[in-house]
Design an enzyme around this catalytic site. Sequence first.
Site, PDB file in Angstrom:
ATOM      1  N   GLY A 191       0.782  -1.241   0.000  1.00 29.22           N
ATOM      2  CA  GLY A 191       0.000   0.000   0.000  1.00 29.22           C
ATOM      3  C   GLY A 191       0.805   1.277   0.000  1.00 29.22           C
ATOM      4  O   GLY A 191       0.283   2.343  -0.301  1.00 29.22           O
ATOM      5  N   ASN A 269      -4.858   2.046   3.395  1.00 29.10           N
ATOM      6  CA  ASN A 269      -4.942   3.468   3.075  1.00 29.10           C
ATOM      7  C   ASN A 269      -5.023   3.695   1.570  1.00 29.10           C
ATOM      8  O   ASN A 269      -4.426   2.957   0.794  1.00 29.10           O
ATOM      9  CB  ASN A 269      -3.702   4.198   3.609  1.00 29.10           C
ATOM     10  CG  ASN A 269      -2.422   3.671   2.997  1.00 29.10           C
ATOM     11  OD1 ASN A 269      -1.995   2.582   3.311  1.00 29.10           O
ATOM     12  ND2 ASN A 269      -1.816   4.425   2.087  1.00 29.10           N
ATOM     13  N   ASP A 320      -2.680   7.589   7.016  1.00 32.27           N
ATOM     14  CA  ASP A 320      -2.306   6.178   6.899  1.00 32.27           C
ATOM     15  C   ASP A 320      -3.096   5.301   7.867  1.00 32.27           C
ATOM     16  O   ASP A 320      -2.580   4.334   8.404  1.00 32.27           O
ATOM     17  CB  ASP A 320      -0.792   5.967   7.103  1.00 32.27           C
ATOM     18  CG  ASP A 320      -0.358   4.560   6.715  1.00 32.27           C
ATOM     19  OD1 ASP A 320      -0.973   3.984   5.811  1.00 32.27           O
ATOM     20  OD2 ASP A 320       0.580   4.035   7.348  1.00 32.27           O
TER      21      ASP A 320
END
Length: 588
Positions: A191, A269, A320
């Site tokens: 991510g 995220n 995040d």
Amino acid sequence: MNRFITTVVAGLMLAGPGHAGVTEDDLKNDQSITTQIVTNGMGRHLQRYSPLDTLNKDNVKNLVPAWAFSLGGEKQRGQETQPLIYDGVMYITGSYSRVYAIDVQSGKELWQYDARLPEGILPCCDVINRGGAIYGDTFYFGTLDARIVALDLKTGDVKWRKKIADYKAGYSYTAAPLIVNGLVITGNSGGEFGIVGEVQARDAETGEMVWTRPVIEGHMGTLNGKESTMTGELNATWPGDMWKTGGGATWLGGSYDVETDTLVFGAGNPAPWNSHLRNAGTPVDGNAGDNLYAASRIGIDPTTGDIKWHYQTTPREGWDYDGVNEVVAYTDRSGNKRYATADRNGFFYVLNREDGEFVSATPFVKDITWAEGIDENGRPIYNEGNRPGNPAAAADGKKGEVTFSSPSFLGGKNWMPMAFSQNTGNFYVPSNEWGMDIWNEPITYKKGAAYLGAGFTIKPNYDDHIGSLKAIDPDTGDLKWEFKNDAPLWAGVMTTAGGLVFTGTPEGRFIAFDDETGEELWSFQTGSGIVGQPVTWEQDGEQYISIISGWGGAVPLWGGEVAKKVNYLNQGGLLWTFKLPKALAMAN
Ligand code: CA
């Protein structure tokens, strides 16, 4: 009662000579069959609750080591595995994509598998692995170069090996795969590299892909090699082409709820971290800048891969706060069937099991800065002043306004799984009290490069502790008790019918607590930091407990001032197994 006995007898018969290995029934009944552990989460509900009560509050002081097993080599990084136990053998994964089969009586190694990893893998947060899966006579696990490997349970020989995604683009794999109705189901990691989160289902026998489901809107799913349905609606909540590198890594894997026939996966995220690039022109009407389905829990049809429902914990996420944390199915005190999940963003959510609808949310850490609370529709009440500023608004265009935000990006709770006790009806949540300075920067996507557009420094919120194990009543959100720890907690939690709660600390202590009072009843120093997941089972009438020790994970790599505070901790790679000897089981 009859039904329970039938289940156990069936389990024993299957485990006898000539058996065909782990069956769908074994997986379904994993929580009640106490002689084996064949699922991540010690049962598909992920409660991590054992009905064993041989070991209890009175006799836990007599728990002693049975054997210890070294993972060997110099590859001593974070050890986060959950052991599986089947037919007298324990299966664990280790750092750098290794697997070990161990005789459960003696602690002797039966076989070891080392994935040959290429140069240039891009694991964001240490070279960890969180465990495997068993189905039939095959062991499944994922590797840091984003592959899924099927090994012969008896020999460790490779049966098949398939690519989940391109490691050169930042993809990797660390979660325990999930087995449902003959499918092996995986998420993906990466991510922080502008990848796209996805769930994939393969035929467990052959490894052939059955369906794929990207979790960012605009991407197409597939079913049997053909396009199936689009995820969401193109550009409904993402501007321009940002969805193409939109993040939402499904890095913690998922669970299966047999009662609603639903897979539940979390999405991380949205990418990049700089939220102003993903919702240009905000404030906007409705949910135009929400960036679905990043930072969400998603219900998926296991047959088609279609999305049944979603619940987004942090719309237009900018800190995040990955939405990946485990979703635990349980029944509340009024008999309602619920899911509970403790999010990176600091809130403990209760959702309806049927449709994922929001029920309630309460803070499980102190000092949350980014939201005042969660409204009755499940949407955060933002503290707009706590959103890291837009660099485009800065005089030099290079650094947005810095905010101090809490929890830190490593979360009120990170990956380490909480446990639910059927004894007390409470959840036991491993949490951390920390915040961060965070700011946004300009960023453009480049394949295989970090795609953050943000800078940060993590700081403790209190002098005397960061880690906090909390007993939480899910019906009220009330804190029943708390255990404070100097270093951040990073290990899984387990509960038992004997009234015990087990977890470990980075300082190396493996601890048993009283589930009602939080009193520490027993502990053992394991020699390195514990960031693994405890399990318990019974063998020849004795209750055993295992935990892996081996400090590492994201904290030493990303923890800013916290990483400096804990840089004295030694790495390791040692699996400890304890038992309550028969002779001492009756002693007080
Ligand atoms: Ca993340």
